[in-house]
Design an enzyme around this catalytic site. Structure first.
Site, PDB file in Angstrom:
ATOM      1  N   ASP A   1      -2.131  -4.335   0.937  1.00  0.00           N
ATOM      2  CA  ASP A   1      -2.136  -3.312   1.989  1.00  0.00           C
ATOM      3  C   ASP A   1      -2.860  -2.042   1.534  1.00  0.00           C
ATOM      4  OD1 ASP A   1      -1.548  -2.359   4.531  1.00  0.00           O
ATOM      5  OD2 ASP A   1       0.349  -1.461   3.888  1.00  0.00           O
TER       6      ASP A   1
ATOM      7  N   ARG B   1      -6.819   2.758   4.947  1.00  0.00           N
ATOM      8  CA  ARG B   1      -6.690   4.139   4.440  1.00  0.00           C
ATOM      9  C   ARG B   1      -7.708   4.400   3.335  1.00  0.00           C
ATOM     10  NH1 ARG B   1      -0.684   3.506   3.219  1.00  0.00           N
ATOM     11  NH2 ARG B   1      -1.187   1.378   3.877  1.00  0.00           N
TER      12      ARG B   1
ATOM     13  N   ASN C   1      -1.357  -9.042  13.068  1.00  0.00           N
ATOM     14  CA  ASN C   1      -2.638  -8.324  12.880  1.00  0.00           C
ATOM     15  C   ASN C   1      -3.648  -8.579  14.002  1.00  0.00           C
ATOM     16  OD1 ASN C   1      -2.476  -8.570   9.248  1.00  0.00           O
ATOM     17  ND2 ASN C   1      -2.015  -6.792  10.527  1.00  0.00           N
TER      18      ASN C   1
HETATM   19  C1  IPE Z   1       0.839  -6.426   6.114  1.00  0.00           C
HETATM   20  O1  IPE Z   1       0.193  -5.211   6.259  1.00  0.00           O
HETATM   21  C2  IPE Z   1      -0.098  -7.557   6.413  1.00  0.00           C
HETATM   22  C3  IPE Z   1      -1.127  -7.803   5.413  1.00  0.00           C
HETATM   23  C4  IPE Z   1      -1.297  -7.140   4.290  1.00  0.00           C
HETATM   24  C5  IPE Z   1      -2.023  -8.887   5.700  1.00  0.00           C
HETATM   25  P1  IPE Z   1       0.222  -4.402   7.633  1.00  0.00           P
HETATM   26  O2  IPE Z   1      -0.597  -3.191   7.415  1.00  0.00           O
HETATM   27  O3  IPE Z   1      -0.169  -5.297   8.749  1.00  0.00           O
HETATM   28  O4  IPE Z   1       1.773  -4.061   7.778  1.00  0.00           O
HETATM   29  P2  IPE Z   1       2.483  -2.830   8.510  1.00  0.00           P
HETATM   30  O5  IPE Z   1       1.891  -2.745   9.886  1.00  0.00           O
HETATM   31  O6  IPE Z   1       2.200  -1.614   7.703  1.00  0.00           O
HETATM   32  O7  IPE Z   1       3.934  -3.180   8.482  1.00  0.00           O
HETATM   33  C1  IPE Z   2      -4.311  -4.567   4.667  1.00  0.00           C
HETATM   34  O1  IPE Z   2      -4.849  -3.292   4.820  1.00  0.00           O
HETATM   35  C2  IPE Z   2      -5.198  -5.648   5.216  1.00  0.00           C
HETATM   36  C3  IPE Z   2      -4.686  -6.267   6.447  1.00  0.00           C
HETATM   37  C4  IPE Z   2      -3.571  -5.981   7.035  1.00  0.00           C
HETATM   38  C5  IPE Z   2      -5.531  -7.278   7.052  1.00  0.00           C
HETATM   39  P1  IPE Z   2      -4.670  -2.463   6.171  1.00  0.00           P
HETATM   40  O2  IPE Z   2      -5.815  -2.807   7.058  1.00  0.00           O
HETATM   41  O3  IPE Z   2      -3.348  -2.685   6.764  1.00  0.00           O
HETATM   42  O4  IPE Z   2      -4.839  -0.993   5.624  1.00  0.00           O
HETATM   43  P2  IPE Z   2      -3.987   0.274   6.056  1.00  0.00           P
HETATM   44  O5  IPE Z   2      -2.552  -0.066   5.835  1.00  0.00           O
HETATM   45  O6  IPE Z   2      -4.306   0.550   7.488  1.00  0.00           O
HETATM   46  O7  IPE Z   2      -4.472   1.345   5.138  1.00  0.00           O
HETATM   47 MG    MG Z   3      -1.548  -1.735   6.490  1.00  0.00          MG
END
Ligand code: IPE
Ligand code: IPE
Ligand code: MG
Length: 240
Positions: A24, A28, A72
């Site tokens: 994650d 950001r 997602n």
């Molecule tokens: C969890 O991250 C899913 C993956 C890393 C693939 P998200 O960014 O989707 O989770 P939330 O929305 O912060 O709970």
């Molecule tokens: C994790 O990074 C990747 C996926 C969920 C596919 P994010 O895309 O959730 O990154 P943040 O949490 O918005 O920074």
């Molecule tokens: Mg995320």
């Protein structure tokens, strides 16, 4: 006496057999640099390659990574398309290199929701995995812990009408069939939640959270997580 001092020390865990990671913080990471979120996913994909190599080199047997959740899909079409494109790229590379690298690959998730090309590549990586030995990488794509459990329950019921499974029997219907539960779950990006990841399998996993954004993760961060893991006392509900 030296012996007694030794006996009183907490037992340290060995290397985790199975590490799972919630990758994650890509979005950001990109925003901080004034880049589109998709650039964060591209950087994150490189980080995944680096971390997987690190885990293999130190002798981890199973690595499970959360790449795309069942939730997602609610992101923009552009972002979803970019992530799916990166996953196709990774699967294509895997077909070429997993035999040489000694990596077995499995996809956890509802593959029916993926593109025809992705499904074809997954069939290929499954085939190669059958003849390769080495670290097993499980990539969770269109994966949700609740979805996994509901599917397993449906399949169990269809195949065993009127019967109640044991936990052991039920676990064979999960995507993770045959894979030991994760010993350690690492989440990058600062959030302290599971976000529907490995709900069944996480029952007794040690949880490690770091503020490092996924694209910035290095072997050093994994080493820190393993050091944390080594110091935990795993009681499984018992008393030590
Ligand atoms: C969890 O991250 C899913 C993956 C890393 C693939 P998200 O960014 O989707 O989770 P939330 O929305 O912060 O709970
Ligand atoms: C994790 O990074 C990747 C996926 C969920 C596919 P994010 O895309 O959730 O990154 P943040 O949490 O918005 O920074
Ligand atoms: Mg995320």
């Amino acid at each position: 006496m030296a012996q007694n001092i030794e006996a009183g020390r907490p037992q340290r865990n060995g290397l985790p057999r199975h590490i799972a990671m919630i990758m994650d913080g890509n979005g950001r990471w990109a925003r901080k640099r004034g880049l589109p979120r998709t650039a964060g996913h591209a950087a994150g994909a490189e980080t995944f390659r680096r971390i997987a190599t690190y885990c293999k080199d130190i002798g981890i047997e199973y690595l499970t990574v959360y790449a795309f959740s069942t939730e997602n899909w609610s992101r923009s079409k552009e972002e979803v398309g970019a992530i799916m494109g990166l996953l196709v790229k990774y699967l294509r590379e895997a077909v070429e290199s997993m035999e040489k690298d000694g990596i077995r690959l499995r996809v956890f998730g509802d593959v029916q929701g993926l593109s025809e090309e992705q499904r074809r590549l997954i069939t290929e990586t499954d085939e190669i995995s059958r003849r390769v030995t080495g670290m097993q990488v499980n990539v969770c794509i269109n994966y949700g812990g609740r979805d996994e459990i509901v599917r397993a329950a449906g399949r169990w019921a269809a195949e065993n009408p009127g019967k109640t499974p044991t936990e052991e029997e039920f676990s064979r219907y999960l995507y993770s069939a045959g894979v030991p539960d994760p010993d350690l779950i690492i989440r990058s990006g600062g959030e302290k939640r599971l976000s529907n990841f490995l709900l069944w399998q996480a029952a007794y996993a040690e949880l490690y959270f770091t503020d490092t954004l996924w694209p910035d993760m290095t072997g050093r961060d994994v080493e820190n997580a393993i050091e944390f893991y080594r110091g935990r006392e795993r009681r499984y509900g018992g008393v030590k």
